[in-house]
Design an enzyme around this catalytic site. Structure first.
Site, PDB file in Angstrom:
ATOM      1  N   CYS A   1      -3.701   9.928 -14.235  1.00 41.53           N
ATOM      2  CA  CYS A   1      -3.120   9.009 -13.431  1.00 41.53           C
ATOM      3  C   CYS A   1      -4.046   7.836 -13.122  1.00 41.53           C
ATOM      4  O   CYS A   1      -3.690   6.549 -12.719  1.00 41.53           O
ATOM      5  CB  CYS A   1      -3.058   9.436 -11.841  1.00 41.53           C
ATOM      6  SG  CYS A   1      -2.053  10.813 -11.795  1.00 41.53           S
TER       7      CYS A   1
ATOM      8  N   HIS B   1      -3.169   3.954  -6.813  1.00 43.47           N
ATOM      9  CA  HIS B   1      -2.317   4.893  -7.523  1.00 43.47           C
ATOM     10  C   HIS B   1      -1.454   5.608  -6.526  1.00 43.47           C
ATOM     11  O   HIS B   1      -1.822   5.919  -5.400  1.00 43.47           O
ATOM     12  CB  HIS B   1      -3.132   5.650  -8.100  1.00 43.47           C
ATOM     13  CG  HIS B   1      -2.138   7.132  -8.539  1.00 43.47           C
ATOM     14  ND1 HIS B   1      -1.334   6.891  -9.529  1.00 43.47           N
ATOM     15  CD2 HIS B   1      -2.379   8.370  -8.364  1.00 43.47           C
ATOM     16  CE1 HIS B   1      -0.548   8.031  -9.664  1.00 43.47           C
ATOM     17  NE2 HIS B   1      -1.364   8.980  -9.348  1.00 43.47           N
TER      18      HIS B   1
ATOM     19  N   ASN C   1       5.443   9.509  -8.088  1.00 41.45           N
ATOM     20  CA  ASN C   1       4.439   9.451  -8.919  1.00 41.45           C
ATOM     21  C   ASN C   1       4.708   9.423 -10.208  1.00 41.45           C
ATOM     22  O   ASN C   1       4.907  10.207 -10.996  1.00 41.45           O
ATOM     23  CB  ASN C   1       3.120  10.547  -8.548  1.00 41.45           C
ATOM     24  CG  ASN C   1       1.902  10.683  -9.354  1.00 41.45           C
ATOM     25  OD1 ASN C   1       1.794   9.614 -10.037  1.00 41.45           O
ATOM     26  ND2 ASN C   1       1.071  11.280  -9.206  1.00 41.45           N
TER      27      ASN C   1
END
Ligand code: ACO
Length: 334
Positions: A114, A254, A284
């Site tokens: 990520c 994020h 995500n």
């Protein structure tokens, strides 16, 4: 010193949308649980088996070039943050450049889960700052649906597919990437990883039978580390650059879990009106989240805005980047 400015941003999401209600039909979950625990309402998942991560990136980079009025041949370098490359090798970067006809460019994939986009942005900015290159494309992209077990309700609800890209060019007025703080701690491996497909556990009947080609995540351990580290590194970069909360216009964090983002904003002392949020629409998308945020919020960004990019992900990897936005987003034609 030459600064690297973000001069264009673009993205791509597969057409197919899967809502929480759709997921209720295949696993034991509820829209209420997913929404309250994560903030996610829907995600885009590629349903064409012939498409791969590079195809999403090609669309994003095509749009990026169109918006900036350049051709793929003008690109010097292309870095791709991803943990879902088309293949182990060659790199997704190579495949994207070939598909685009970006024959002058070289590049590589960068594996930081990520944090892939912020690692890539920090790296790409160096090639501009040294004066070596004039046009560096940084892509963050993941087709998470290809490595997610859709019988595992603890992981499958949070991930989505998507790609975002930015163009870095030498700054004309000292706006751009001002600073970054990046971290890594491989001791986090047990909490978030994919067990097989590498040299430790190459693909075999056993690895397939034992579901070792899927993301393994211990949600709570990752959550605790993410909350603490993303908040700390975001506050640290503000302190290091003498930024008070009123000096920061935007947080682009994020998009893993709304609760982690809220905790980060609170540690930075900024209100929700300054927090970019699109987790409800995309889930995500791993390395895709931050460039997709910049793309969605571009129209609201003004030249000189102080933006903190912040991420935490598998590895563990985490960090923050301080960006002074280089153009008025409302003047850009899509
Ligand atoms: N639907 C309904 N119930 C569920 C679901 C679901 N989809 N998933 C888990 N549950 C249940 C669990 O079984 C558990 O039930 P129990 O109490 O009866 O045992 C209960 O809900 C609580 O489970 P937790 O795992 O404690 O749930 P948590 O609040 O931690 O939320 C989540 C899980 C959303 C995964 C959270 O831990 C999280 O966001 N973690 C961080 C993710 C992250 O930041 N990852 C890093 C980036 S990803 C990357 O780098 C690739």
């Amino acid at each position: 010193m030459i600064k690297a400015a973000i001069t264009a941003v673009a993205g791509y999401l597969p057409e197919n949308i899967v809502t929480n209600v759709d997921l209720e039909k295949i696993i034991d979950t509820s829209d209420e649980w997913i929404t309250s625990r994560t903030g996610i309402k829907q995600r885009h998942l590629e349903n064409d088996p012939k498409k791969a991560t590079s195809d999403m990136c090609v669309e994003a980079v095509k749009l990026l070039c169109k918006k900036r009025g350049i051709e793929p041949i003008d690109i010097d370098m292309l870095i791709v943050g991803t943990v879902t490359p088309d293949m182990v090798f060659p790199s997704t970067s190579n495949l994207i450049c070939a598909k685009l006809g970006a024959t002058k460019a070289w590049g590589y994939d960068l594996s930081a889960a990520c944090s892939g986009f912020i690692y890539g942005l920090a790296t790409g900015s160096q090639f501009i700052e040294t004066g070596k290159y004039k046009k560096v494309v940084v892509v963050g992209a993941d087709m998470m649906s290809r490595i997610i077990d859709y019988t595992d309700r603890t992981t499958c609800v949070i991930f989505g597919d998507g790609a975002g890209a930015v163009l870095l060019e030498p700054s004309e007025d000292n706006n751009g990437i001002m600073d970054f703080i990046l971290h890594a701690d491989g001791n986090g491996v047990n909490h978030l990883h994919m067990k097989a497909g590498g040299s430790l556990n190459p693909a075999s009947h056993d690895t397939v039978d034992n579901k070792m080609h899927y993301v393994h995540q211990e949600g709570q351990a990752v959550f605790k580390n993410a909350v603490y580290n993303m908040a700390e590194v975001s506050a640290s970069i503000m302190e290091k650059n003498h930024l008070k909360s009123e000096d920061v216009q935007w947080l682009a964090a994020h998009q893993a879990n709304k609760r982690i983002i809220d905790a980060t904003a609170s540690r930075m002392g900024i209100g929700s009106d300054k927090v970019m949020m699109n987790i409800q629409n995309y889930g995500n998308t791993t390395a895709g989240t931050i460039p997709l945020l910049l793309w969605d919020y571009e129209k609201q960004l003004r030249k000189g805005d102080n933006i903190i990019l912040s991420a935490f992900g598998g590895g563990f990897t985490w960090g923050a980047i301080y960006v002074k936005w280089a153009y008025d987003g409302d003047k850009v034609k899509n």
